[in-house]
Design a protein around this motif. Structure first.
Motif, short mmCIF file in Angstrom:
data_model
loop_
_atom_site.label_atom_id
_atom_site.label_comp_id
_atom_site.label_asym_id
_atom_site.label_seq_id
_atom_site.Cartn_x
_atom_site.Cartn_y
_atom_site.Cartn_z
N LEU A 38 -13.95 10.86 -2.02
CA LEU A 38 -13.37 9.60 -2.59
C LEU A 38 -13.13 8.80 -1.21
O LEU A 38 -12.42 9.22 -0.47
CB LEU A 38 -12.09 9.92 -3.44
N ILE A 39 -13.77 7.50 -1.28
CA ILE A 39 -13.63 6.65 -0.17
C ILE A 39 -12.50 5.66 -0.73
O ILE A 39 -13.11 4.73 -1.62
CB ILE A 39 -14.97 6.15 0.35
N GLU A 40 -11.43 5.53 -0.28
CA GLU A 40 -10.11 4.73 -0.84
C GLU A 40 -10.39 3.32 -0.01
O GLU A 40 -9.79 3.32 1.17
CB GLU A 40 -8.97 5.43 -0.90
N ASP A 41 -10.74 2.25 -0.60
CA ASP A 41 -10.53 1.14 0.04
C ASP A 41 -9.15 0.45 -0.38
O ASP A 41 -9.00 -0.18 -1.67
CB ASP A 41 -11.96 0.13 -0.36
N ASP A 42 -7.97 0.57 0.53
CA ASP A 42 -6.92 -0.33 0.32
C ASP A 42 -7.04 -1.56 1.20
O ASP A 42 -6.15 -1.73 1.98
CB ASP A 42 -5.93 0.73 0.81
N TYR A 43 -7.95 -2.51 0.65
CA TYR A 43 -8.03 -3.66 1.38
C TYR A 43 -6.94 -4.81 1.51
O TYR A 43 -6.78 -5.56 2.37
CB TYR A 43 -9.34 -4.35 0.85
N ASP A 44 -6.06 -4.50 0.55
CA ASP A 44 -4.88 -5.76 0.46
C ASP A 44 -3.71 -4.97 -0.13
O ASP A 44 -2.69 -5.43 -0.82
CB ASP A 44 -5.25 -6.84 -0.47
N GLY A 45 -3.36 -3.70 0.11
CA GLY A 45 -2.38 -2.87 -0.20
C GLY A 45 -0.91 -3.26 0.10
O GLY A 45 0.01 -2.85 -0.51
N GLU A 46 -0.67 -4.16 1.09
CA GLU A 46 0.49 -4.96 1.47
C GLU A 46 1.19 -5.80 0.44
O GLU A 46 2.26 -6.15 0.46
CB GLU A 46 0.41 -5.28 2.95
N PHE A 47 0.10 -6.25 -0.48
CA PHE A 47 0.75 -7.65 -1.08
C PHE A 47 0.69 -7.02 -2.66
O PHE A 47 -0.30 -7.08 -3.40
CB PHE A 47 -0.24 -8.61 -0.98
N ARG A 48 2.05 -6.98 -3.16
CA ARG A 48 2.51 -6.74 -4.46
C ARG A 48 3.57 -7.54 -4.87
O ARG A 48 4.49 -7.93 -4.01
CB ARG A 48 2.89 -5.20 -4.67
N TYR A 49 3.55 -8.25 -6.03
CA TYR A 49 4.30 -9.28 -6.37
C TYR A 49 5.22 -8.92 -7.79
O TYR A 49 6.28 -9.24 -7.41
CB TYR A 49 3.54 -10.71 -6.94
N ASP A 50 4.70 -8.35 -8.55
CA ASP A 50 5.36 -8.03 -9.76
C ASP A 50 5.57 -6.50 -9.88
O ASP A 50 5.86 -6.16 -11.40
CB ASP A 50 4.72 -8.87 -10.98
N ARG A 51 5.44 -5.53 -9.21
CA ARG A 51 5.52 -4.42 -9.50
C ARG A 51 5.66 -3.53 -8.25
O ARG A 51 5.32 -4.12 -7.01
CB ARG A 51 4.09 -3.82 -9.98
N GLN A 52 5.98 -2.39 -8.41
CA GLN A 52 6.09 -1.58 -7.08
C GLN A 52 4.72 -1.26 -6.61
O GLN A 52 3.77 -1.10 -7.04
CB GLN A 52 6.73 -0.20 -7.47
N PRO A 53 4.63 -1.00 -5.12
CA PRO A 53 3.41 -0.45 -4.63
C PRO A 53 2.76 0.65 -5.29
O PRO A 53 3.52 1.28 -5.72
CB PRO A 53 3.63 -0.41 -3.16
N VAL A 54 1.60 0.60 -5.44
CA VAL A 54 0.60 1.77 -6.10
C VAL A 54 0.54 2.62 -5.14
O VAL A 54 -0.07 2.62 -3.88
CB VAL A 54 -0.28 1.38 -6.88
N GLY A 55 0.97 3.96 -5.19
CA GLY A 55 0.65 5.03 -4.26
C GLY A 55 -1.06 5.43 -3.92
O GLY A 55 -1.66 4.86 -5.01
N THR A 56 -1.19 5.86 -2.91
CA THR A 56 -2.59 5.94 -2.61
C THR A 56 -3.16 7.25 -3.38
O THR A 56 -2.39 8.15 -3.52
CB THR A 56 -2.84 6.11 -1.19
N LEU A 57 -4.62 7.19 -3.62
CA LEU A 57 -5.17 8.64 -4.11
C LEU A 57 -5.26 9.42 -2.84
O LEU A 57 -5.10 10.53 -3.12
CB LEU A 57 -6.52 7.98 -4.08
N GLN A 58 -5.17 8.95 -1.57
CA GLN A 58 -5.28 10.08 -0.67
C GLN A 58 -4.06 11.03 -0.38
O GLN A 58 -3.90 12.05 -0.25
CB GLN A 58 -5.20 9.29 0.93
N GLY A 59 -2.60 10.43 -0.96
CA GLY A 59 -1.54 11.22 -0.89
C GLY A 59 -1.52 12.24 -1.91
O GLY A 59 -0.77 13.27 -2.13
N MET A 60 -2.52 11.90 -3.09
CA MET A 60 -2.72 13.27 -4.07
C MET A 60 -3.61 14.32 -3.47
O MET A 60 -3.43 15.40 -3.98
CB MET A 60 -3.44 12.41 -5.31
N ALA A 61 -4.72 14.06 -2.68
CA ALA A 61 -5.63 14.93 -2.18
C ALA A 61 -6.18 14.57 -1.05
O ALA A 61 -7.20 14.24 -0.79
CB ALA A 61 -6.73 14.97 -3.27
N PRO A 62 -5.36 14.78 0.31
CA PRO A 62 -5.79 14.49 1.56
C PRO A 62 -7.13 14.96 2.10
O PRO A 62 -7.88 14.61 2.92
CB PRO A 62 -4.55 14.48 2.22
N ALA A 63 -7.38 16.20 1.45
CA ALA A 63 -8.57 17.05 1.80
C ALA A 63 -9.91 16.50 1.19
O ALA A 63 -11.02 16.90 1.59
CB ALA A 63 -8.45 18.53 1.31
#
Length: 456
Positions: free
Chosen positions: A268-293
């Protein structure tokens, strides 16, 4: 006495390989250089003494060549000003090139931040501090994985802010997401699934790297990862804020994607291109944190700072670090080091996060103005995060091409949804992808006015 080339102050290349005596060869070499435009009008030539020494000729030979070219009008000699190149009569102009597309007055195309907000002073300070502390080896060829200073600070920052499980030894710094995708596509090989719709450039990059691109449909819950099969080697996902629809990959689909990767040995190639910008919700965790391997996480400074830096980073499964670093080495050896050191310093001093917080408020105000001015009459998707929104056009109304044409006539550049589909024009909706970060502060309200007129 032979010429000391190390101390020579003359930088003038003359081709003396033409036939003739010494003087005529100097004359012809200068004529050719002037006619070709290599010596531009007004260029000051070396003194006859200096050029004669450089060419290992007698001074009177060079003086005679200069005098002949002055007589022919190629050169001008003025007391106290030396010898300069004259302007030749205008040559016939080449056939006219096709008319250039005029620069739009307003631009709501997605892909860039508001570059007028680049933290120039903070970047200068970070660069000065970084260079003052940099080892001498920083100015030599570097590690294809990137500077250790940046990889160390990225591991800490990504773990704290994005939930990425990052070991500095698993990070490879690269020149933007495009290079990351190219390297990963080439290393993994085979078929690669990309969301449908997605950025056309990414499809082209994957194909150029030798991959067969497979469309992965997107609906209101994100990418249809349940359609992935063992025929696919990798899948590119934008789970936090899908481009261009803006939807978030729902939890059950995240688990499905990870299960596919584990069962089939896929990536899985996770493109987190604008992950810093959240306005109306908490930041969404990454897929990588679920399965780094099984996930290659890709982040970038393009949206947070500016695309011109060409700085991005991959957090890779252990088995991919060596082949990807080797592919990077064979592509461009390594990403330039000074920018890496400056970014590491900016992150260490917390200037990066201060800039992010300021920009987050800046872009939220822009998002709010877009919703106020446009959202009341048109359906906007993906407005809870990111730097763009998808405006869905109503069936039976003007088509996206018609709206874009109206906007262009009013000086407004827009991006339509149609080309984002793997098979353009086959999607189940029409719309406009609005990059509300792109315009400068002085032009953003006027850009929205032009958009409203185009939609009217």
């Amino acid at each position: 006495m032979p010429t000391d080339w190390a101390n020579s102050g003359i930088d003038l290349h003359l081709d003396l390989s033409v036939a003739g005596d010494r003087r005529s060869r100097v004359e012809q070499a200068l004529r050719d250089a002037i006619r070709s435009g290599r010596l531009a009008p007004g260029t000051r030539l070396p003194s006859t003494r200096a050029l004669a020494a450089e060419l290992s000729l007698a001074r009177n030979t060079v003086s005679a060549a200069y005098e002949q070219l002055v007589a022919e009008g190629y050169l001008a000699a003025r007391t106290g000003s030396g010898t300069t190149v004259n302007a030749l009569p205008a040559r016939p102009r080449p056939a006219a090139r096709p008319a250039q597309v005029p620069t739009p007055r307003f631009d709501l195309r997605p892909g860039s931040p508001d570059v007028t907000t680049f933290p120039v002073e903070a970047w200068i300070r970070a660069t000065r501090r970084a260079l003052a502390r940099a080892p001498v080896s920083a100015y030599d060829y570097g590690d294809p994985q990137g500077r250790p200073e940046l990889r160390a600070v990225l591991a800490t920052y990504l773990g704290r802010t994005r939930g990425v499980l990052a070991d500095p030894e698993h990070i490879v710094v690269c020149s933007g997401f495009v290079q990351a995708l190219s390297l990963l596509s080439g290393v993994v090989g085979g078929a690669i699934a990309l969301e449908d719709p997605c950025l056309p450039l990414h499809r082209a990059v994957a194909r150029h790297a030798g991959s067969r691109v497979v469309p992965l449909p997107v609906d209101g819950d994100g990418a249809r990862v349940d359609l992935l099969t063992d025929a696919v080697r990798a899948a590119v996902l934008t789970p936090a804020h899908q481009y261009p629809t803006g939807v978030t990959l729902q939890p059950e689909r995240r688990h499905t994607a990870v299960a596919w990767a584990r069962e089939h040995g896929g990536l899985l190639i996770e493109d987190d291109y604008d992950g810093e910008f959240r306005y109306d919700r908490q930041p969404v965790g990454t897929l990588q944190g679920m399965a780094p391997a099984h996930v290659a996480y890709v982040g970038t400074a393009a949206k947070s700072l500016g695309p011109a830096l060409r700085l991005a980073w991959m957090v890779l499964p252990a088995h991919l670090v060596e082949p990807v670093a080797e592919a990077k080495r064979l592509t461009d050896l390594h990403t330039e080091s000074i920018g890496q050191l400056a970014l590491a310093e900016l992150m260490t001093s917390h200037g990066y996060e201060r800039h992010i917080r300021t920009r987050r408020l800046h872009y939220r105000r822009r998002r709010d103005l877009l919703v106020t001015r446009i959202g009341g009459r048109h359906r906007l998707h993906g407005i809870a995060a990111g730097l763009h929104a998808l405006l869905q056009l109503s069936p039976g109304g003007p088509t996206e091409e018609e709206v874009a044409a109206r906007a262009a006539a009013d000086g407004l550049a827009l991006t339509t949804l149609g080309p984002q589909w793997h098979s353009p024009g086959t999607g189940d909706m029409e719309g406009l992808i609005l990059g509300y970060a792109t315009p400068g502060p002085a032009t953003y309200p006027a850009a929205l006015d032009a958009l409203a007129r185009a939609l009217a």
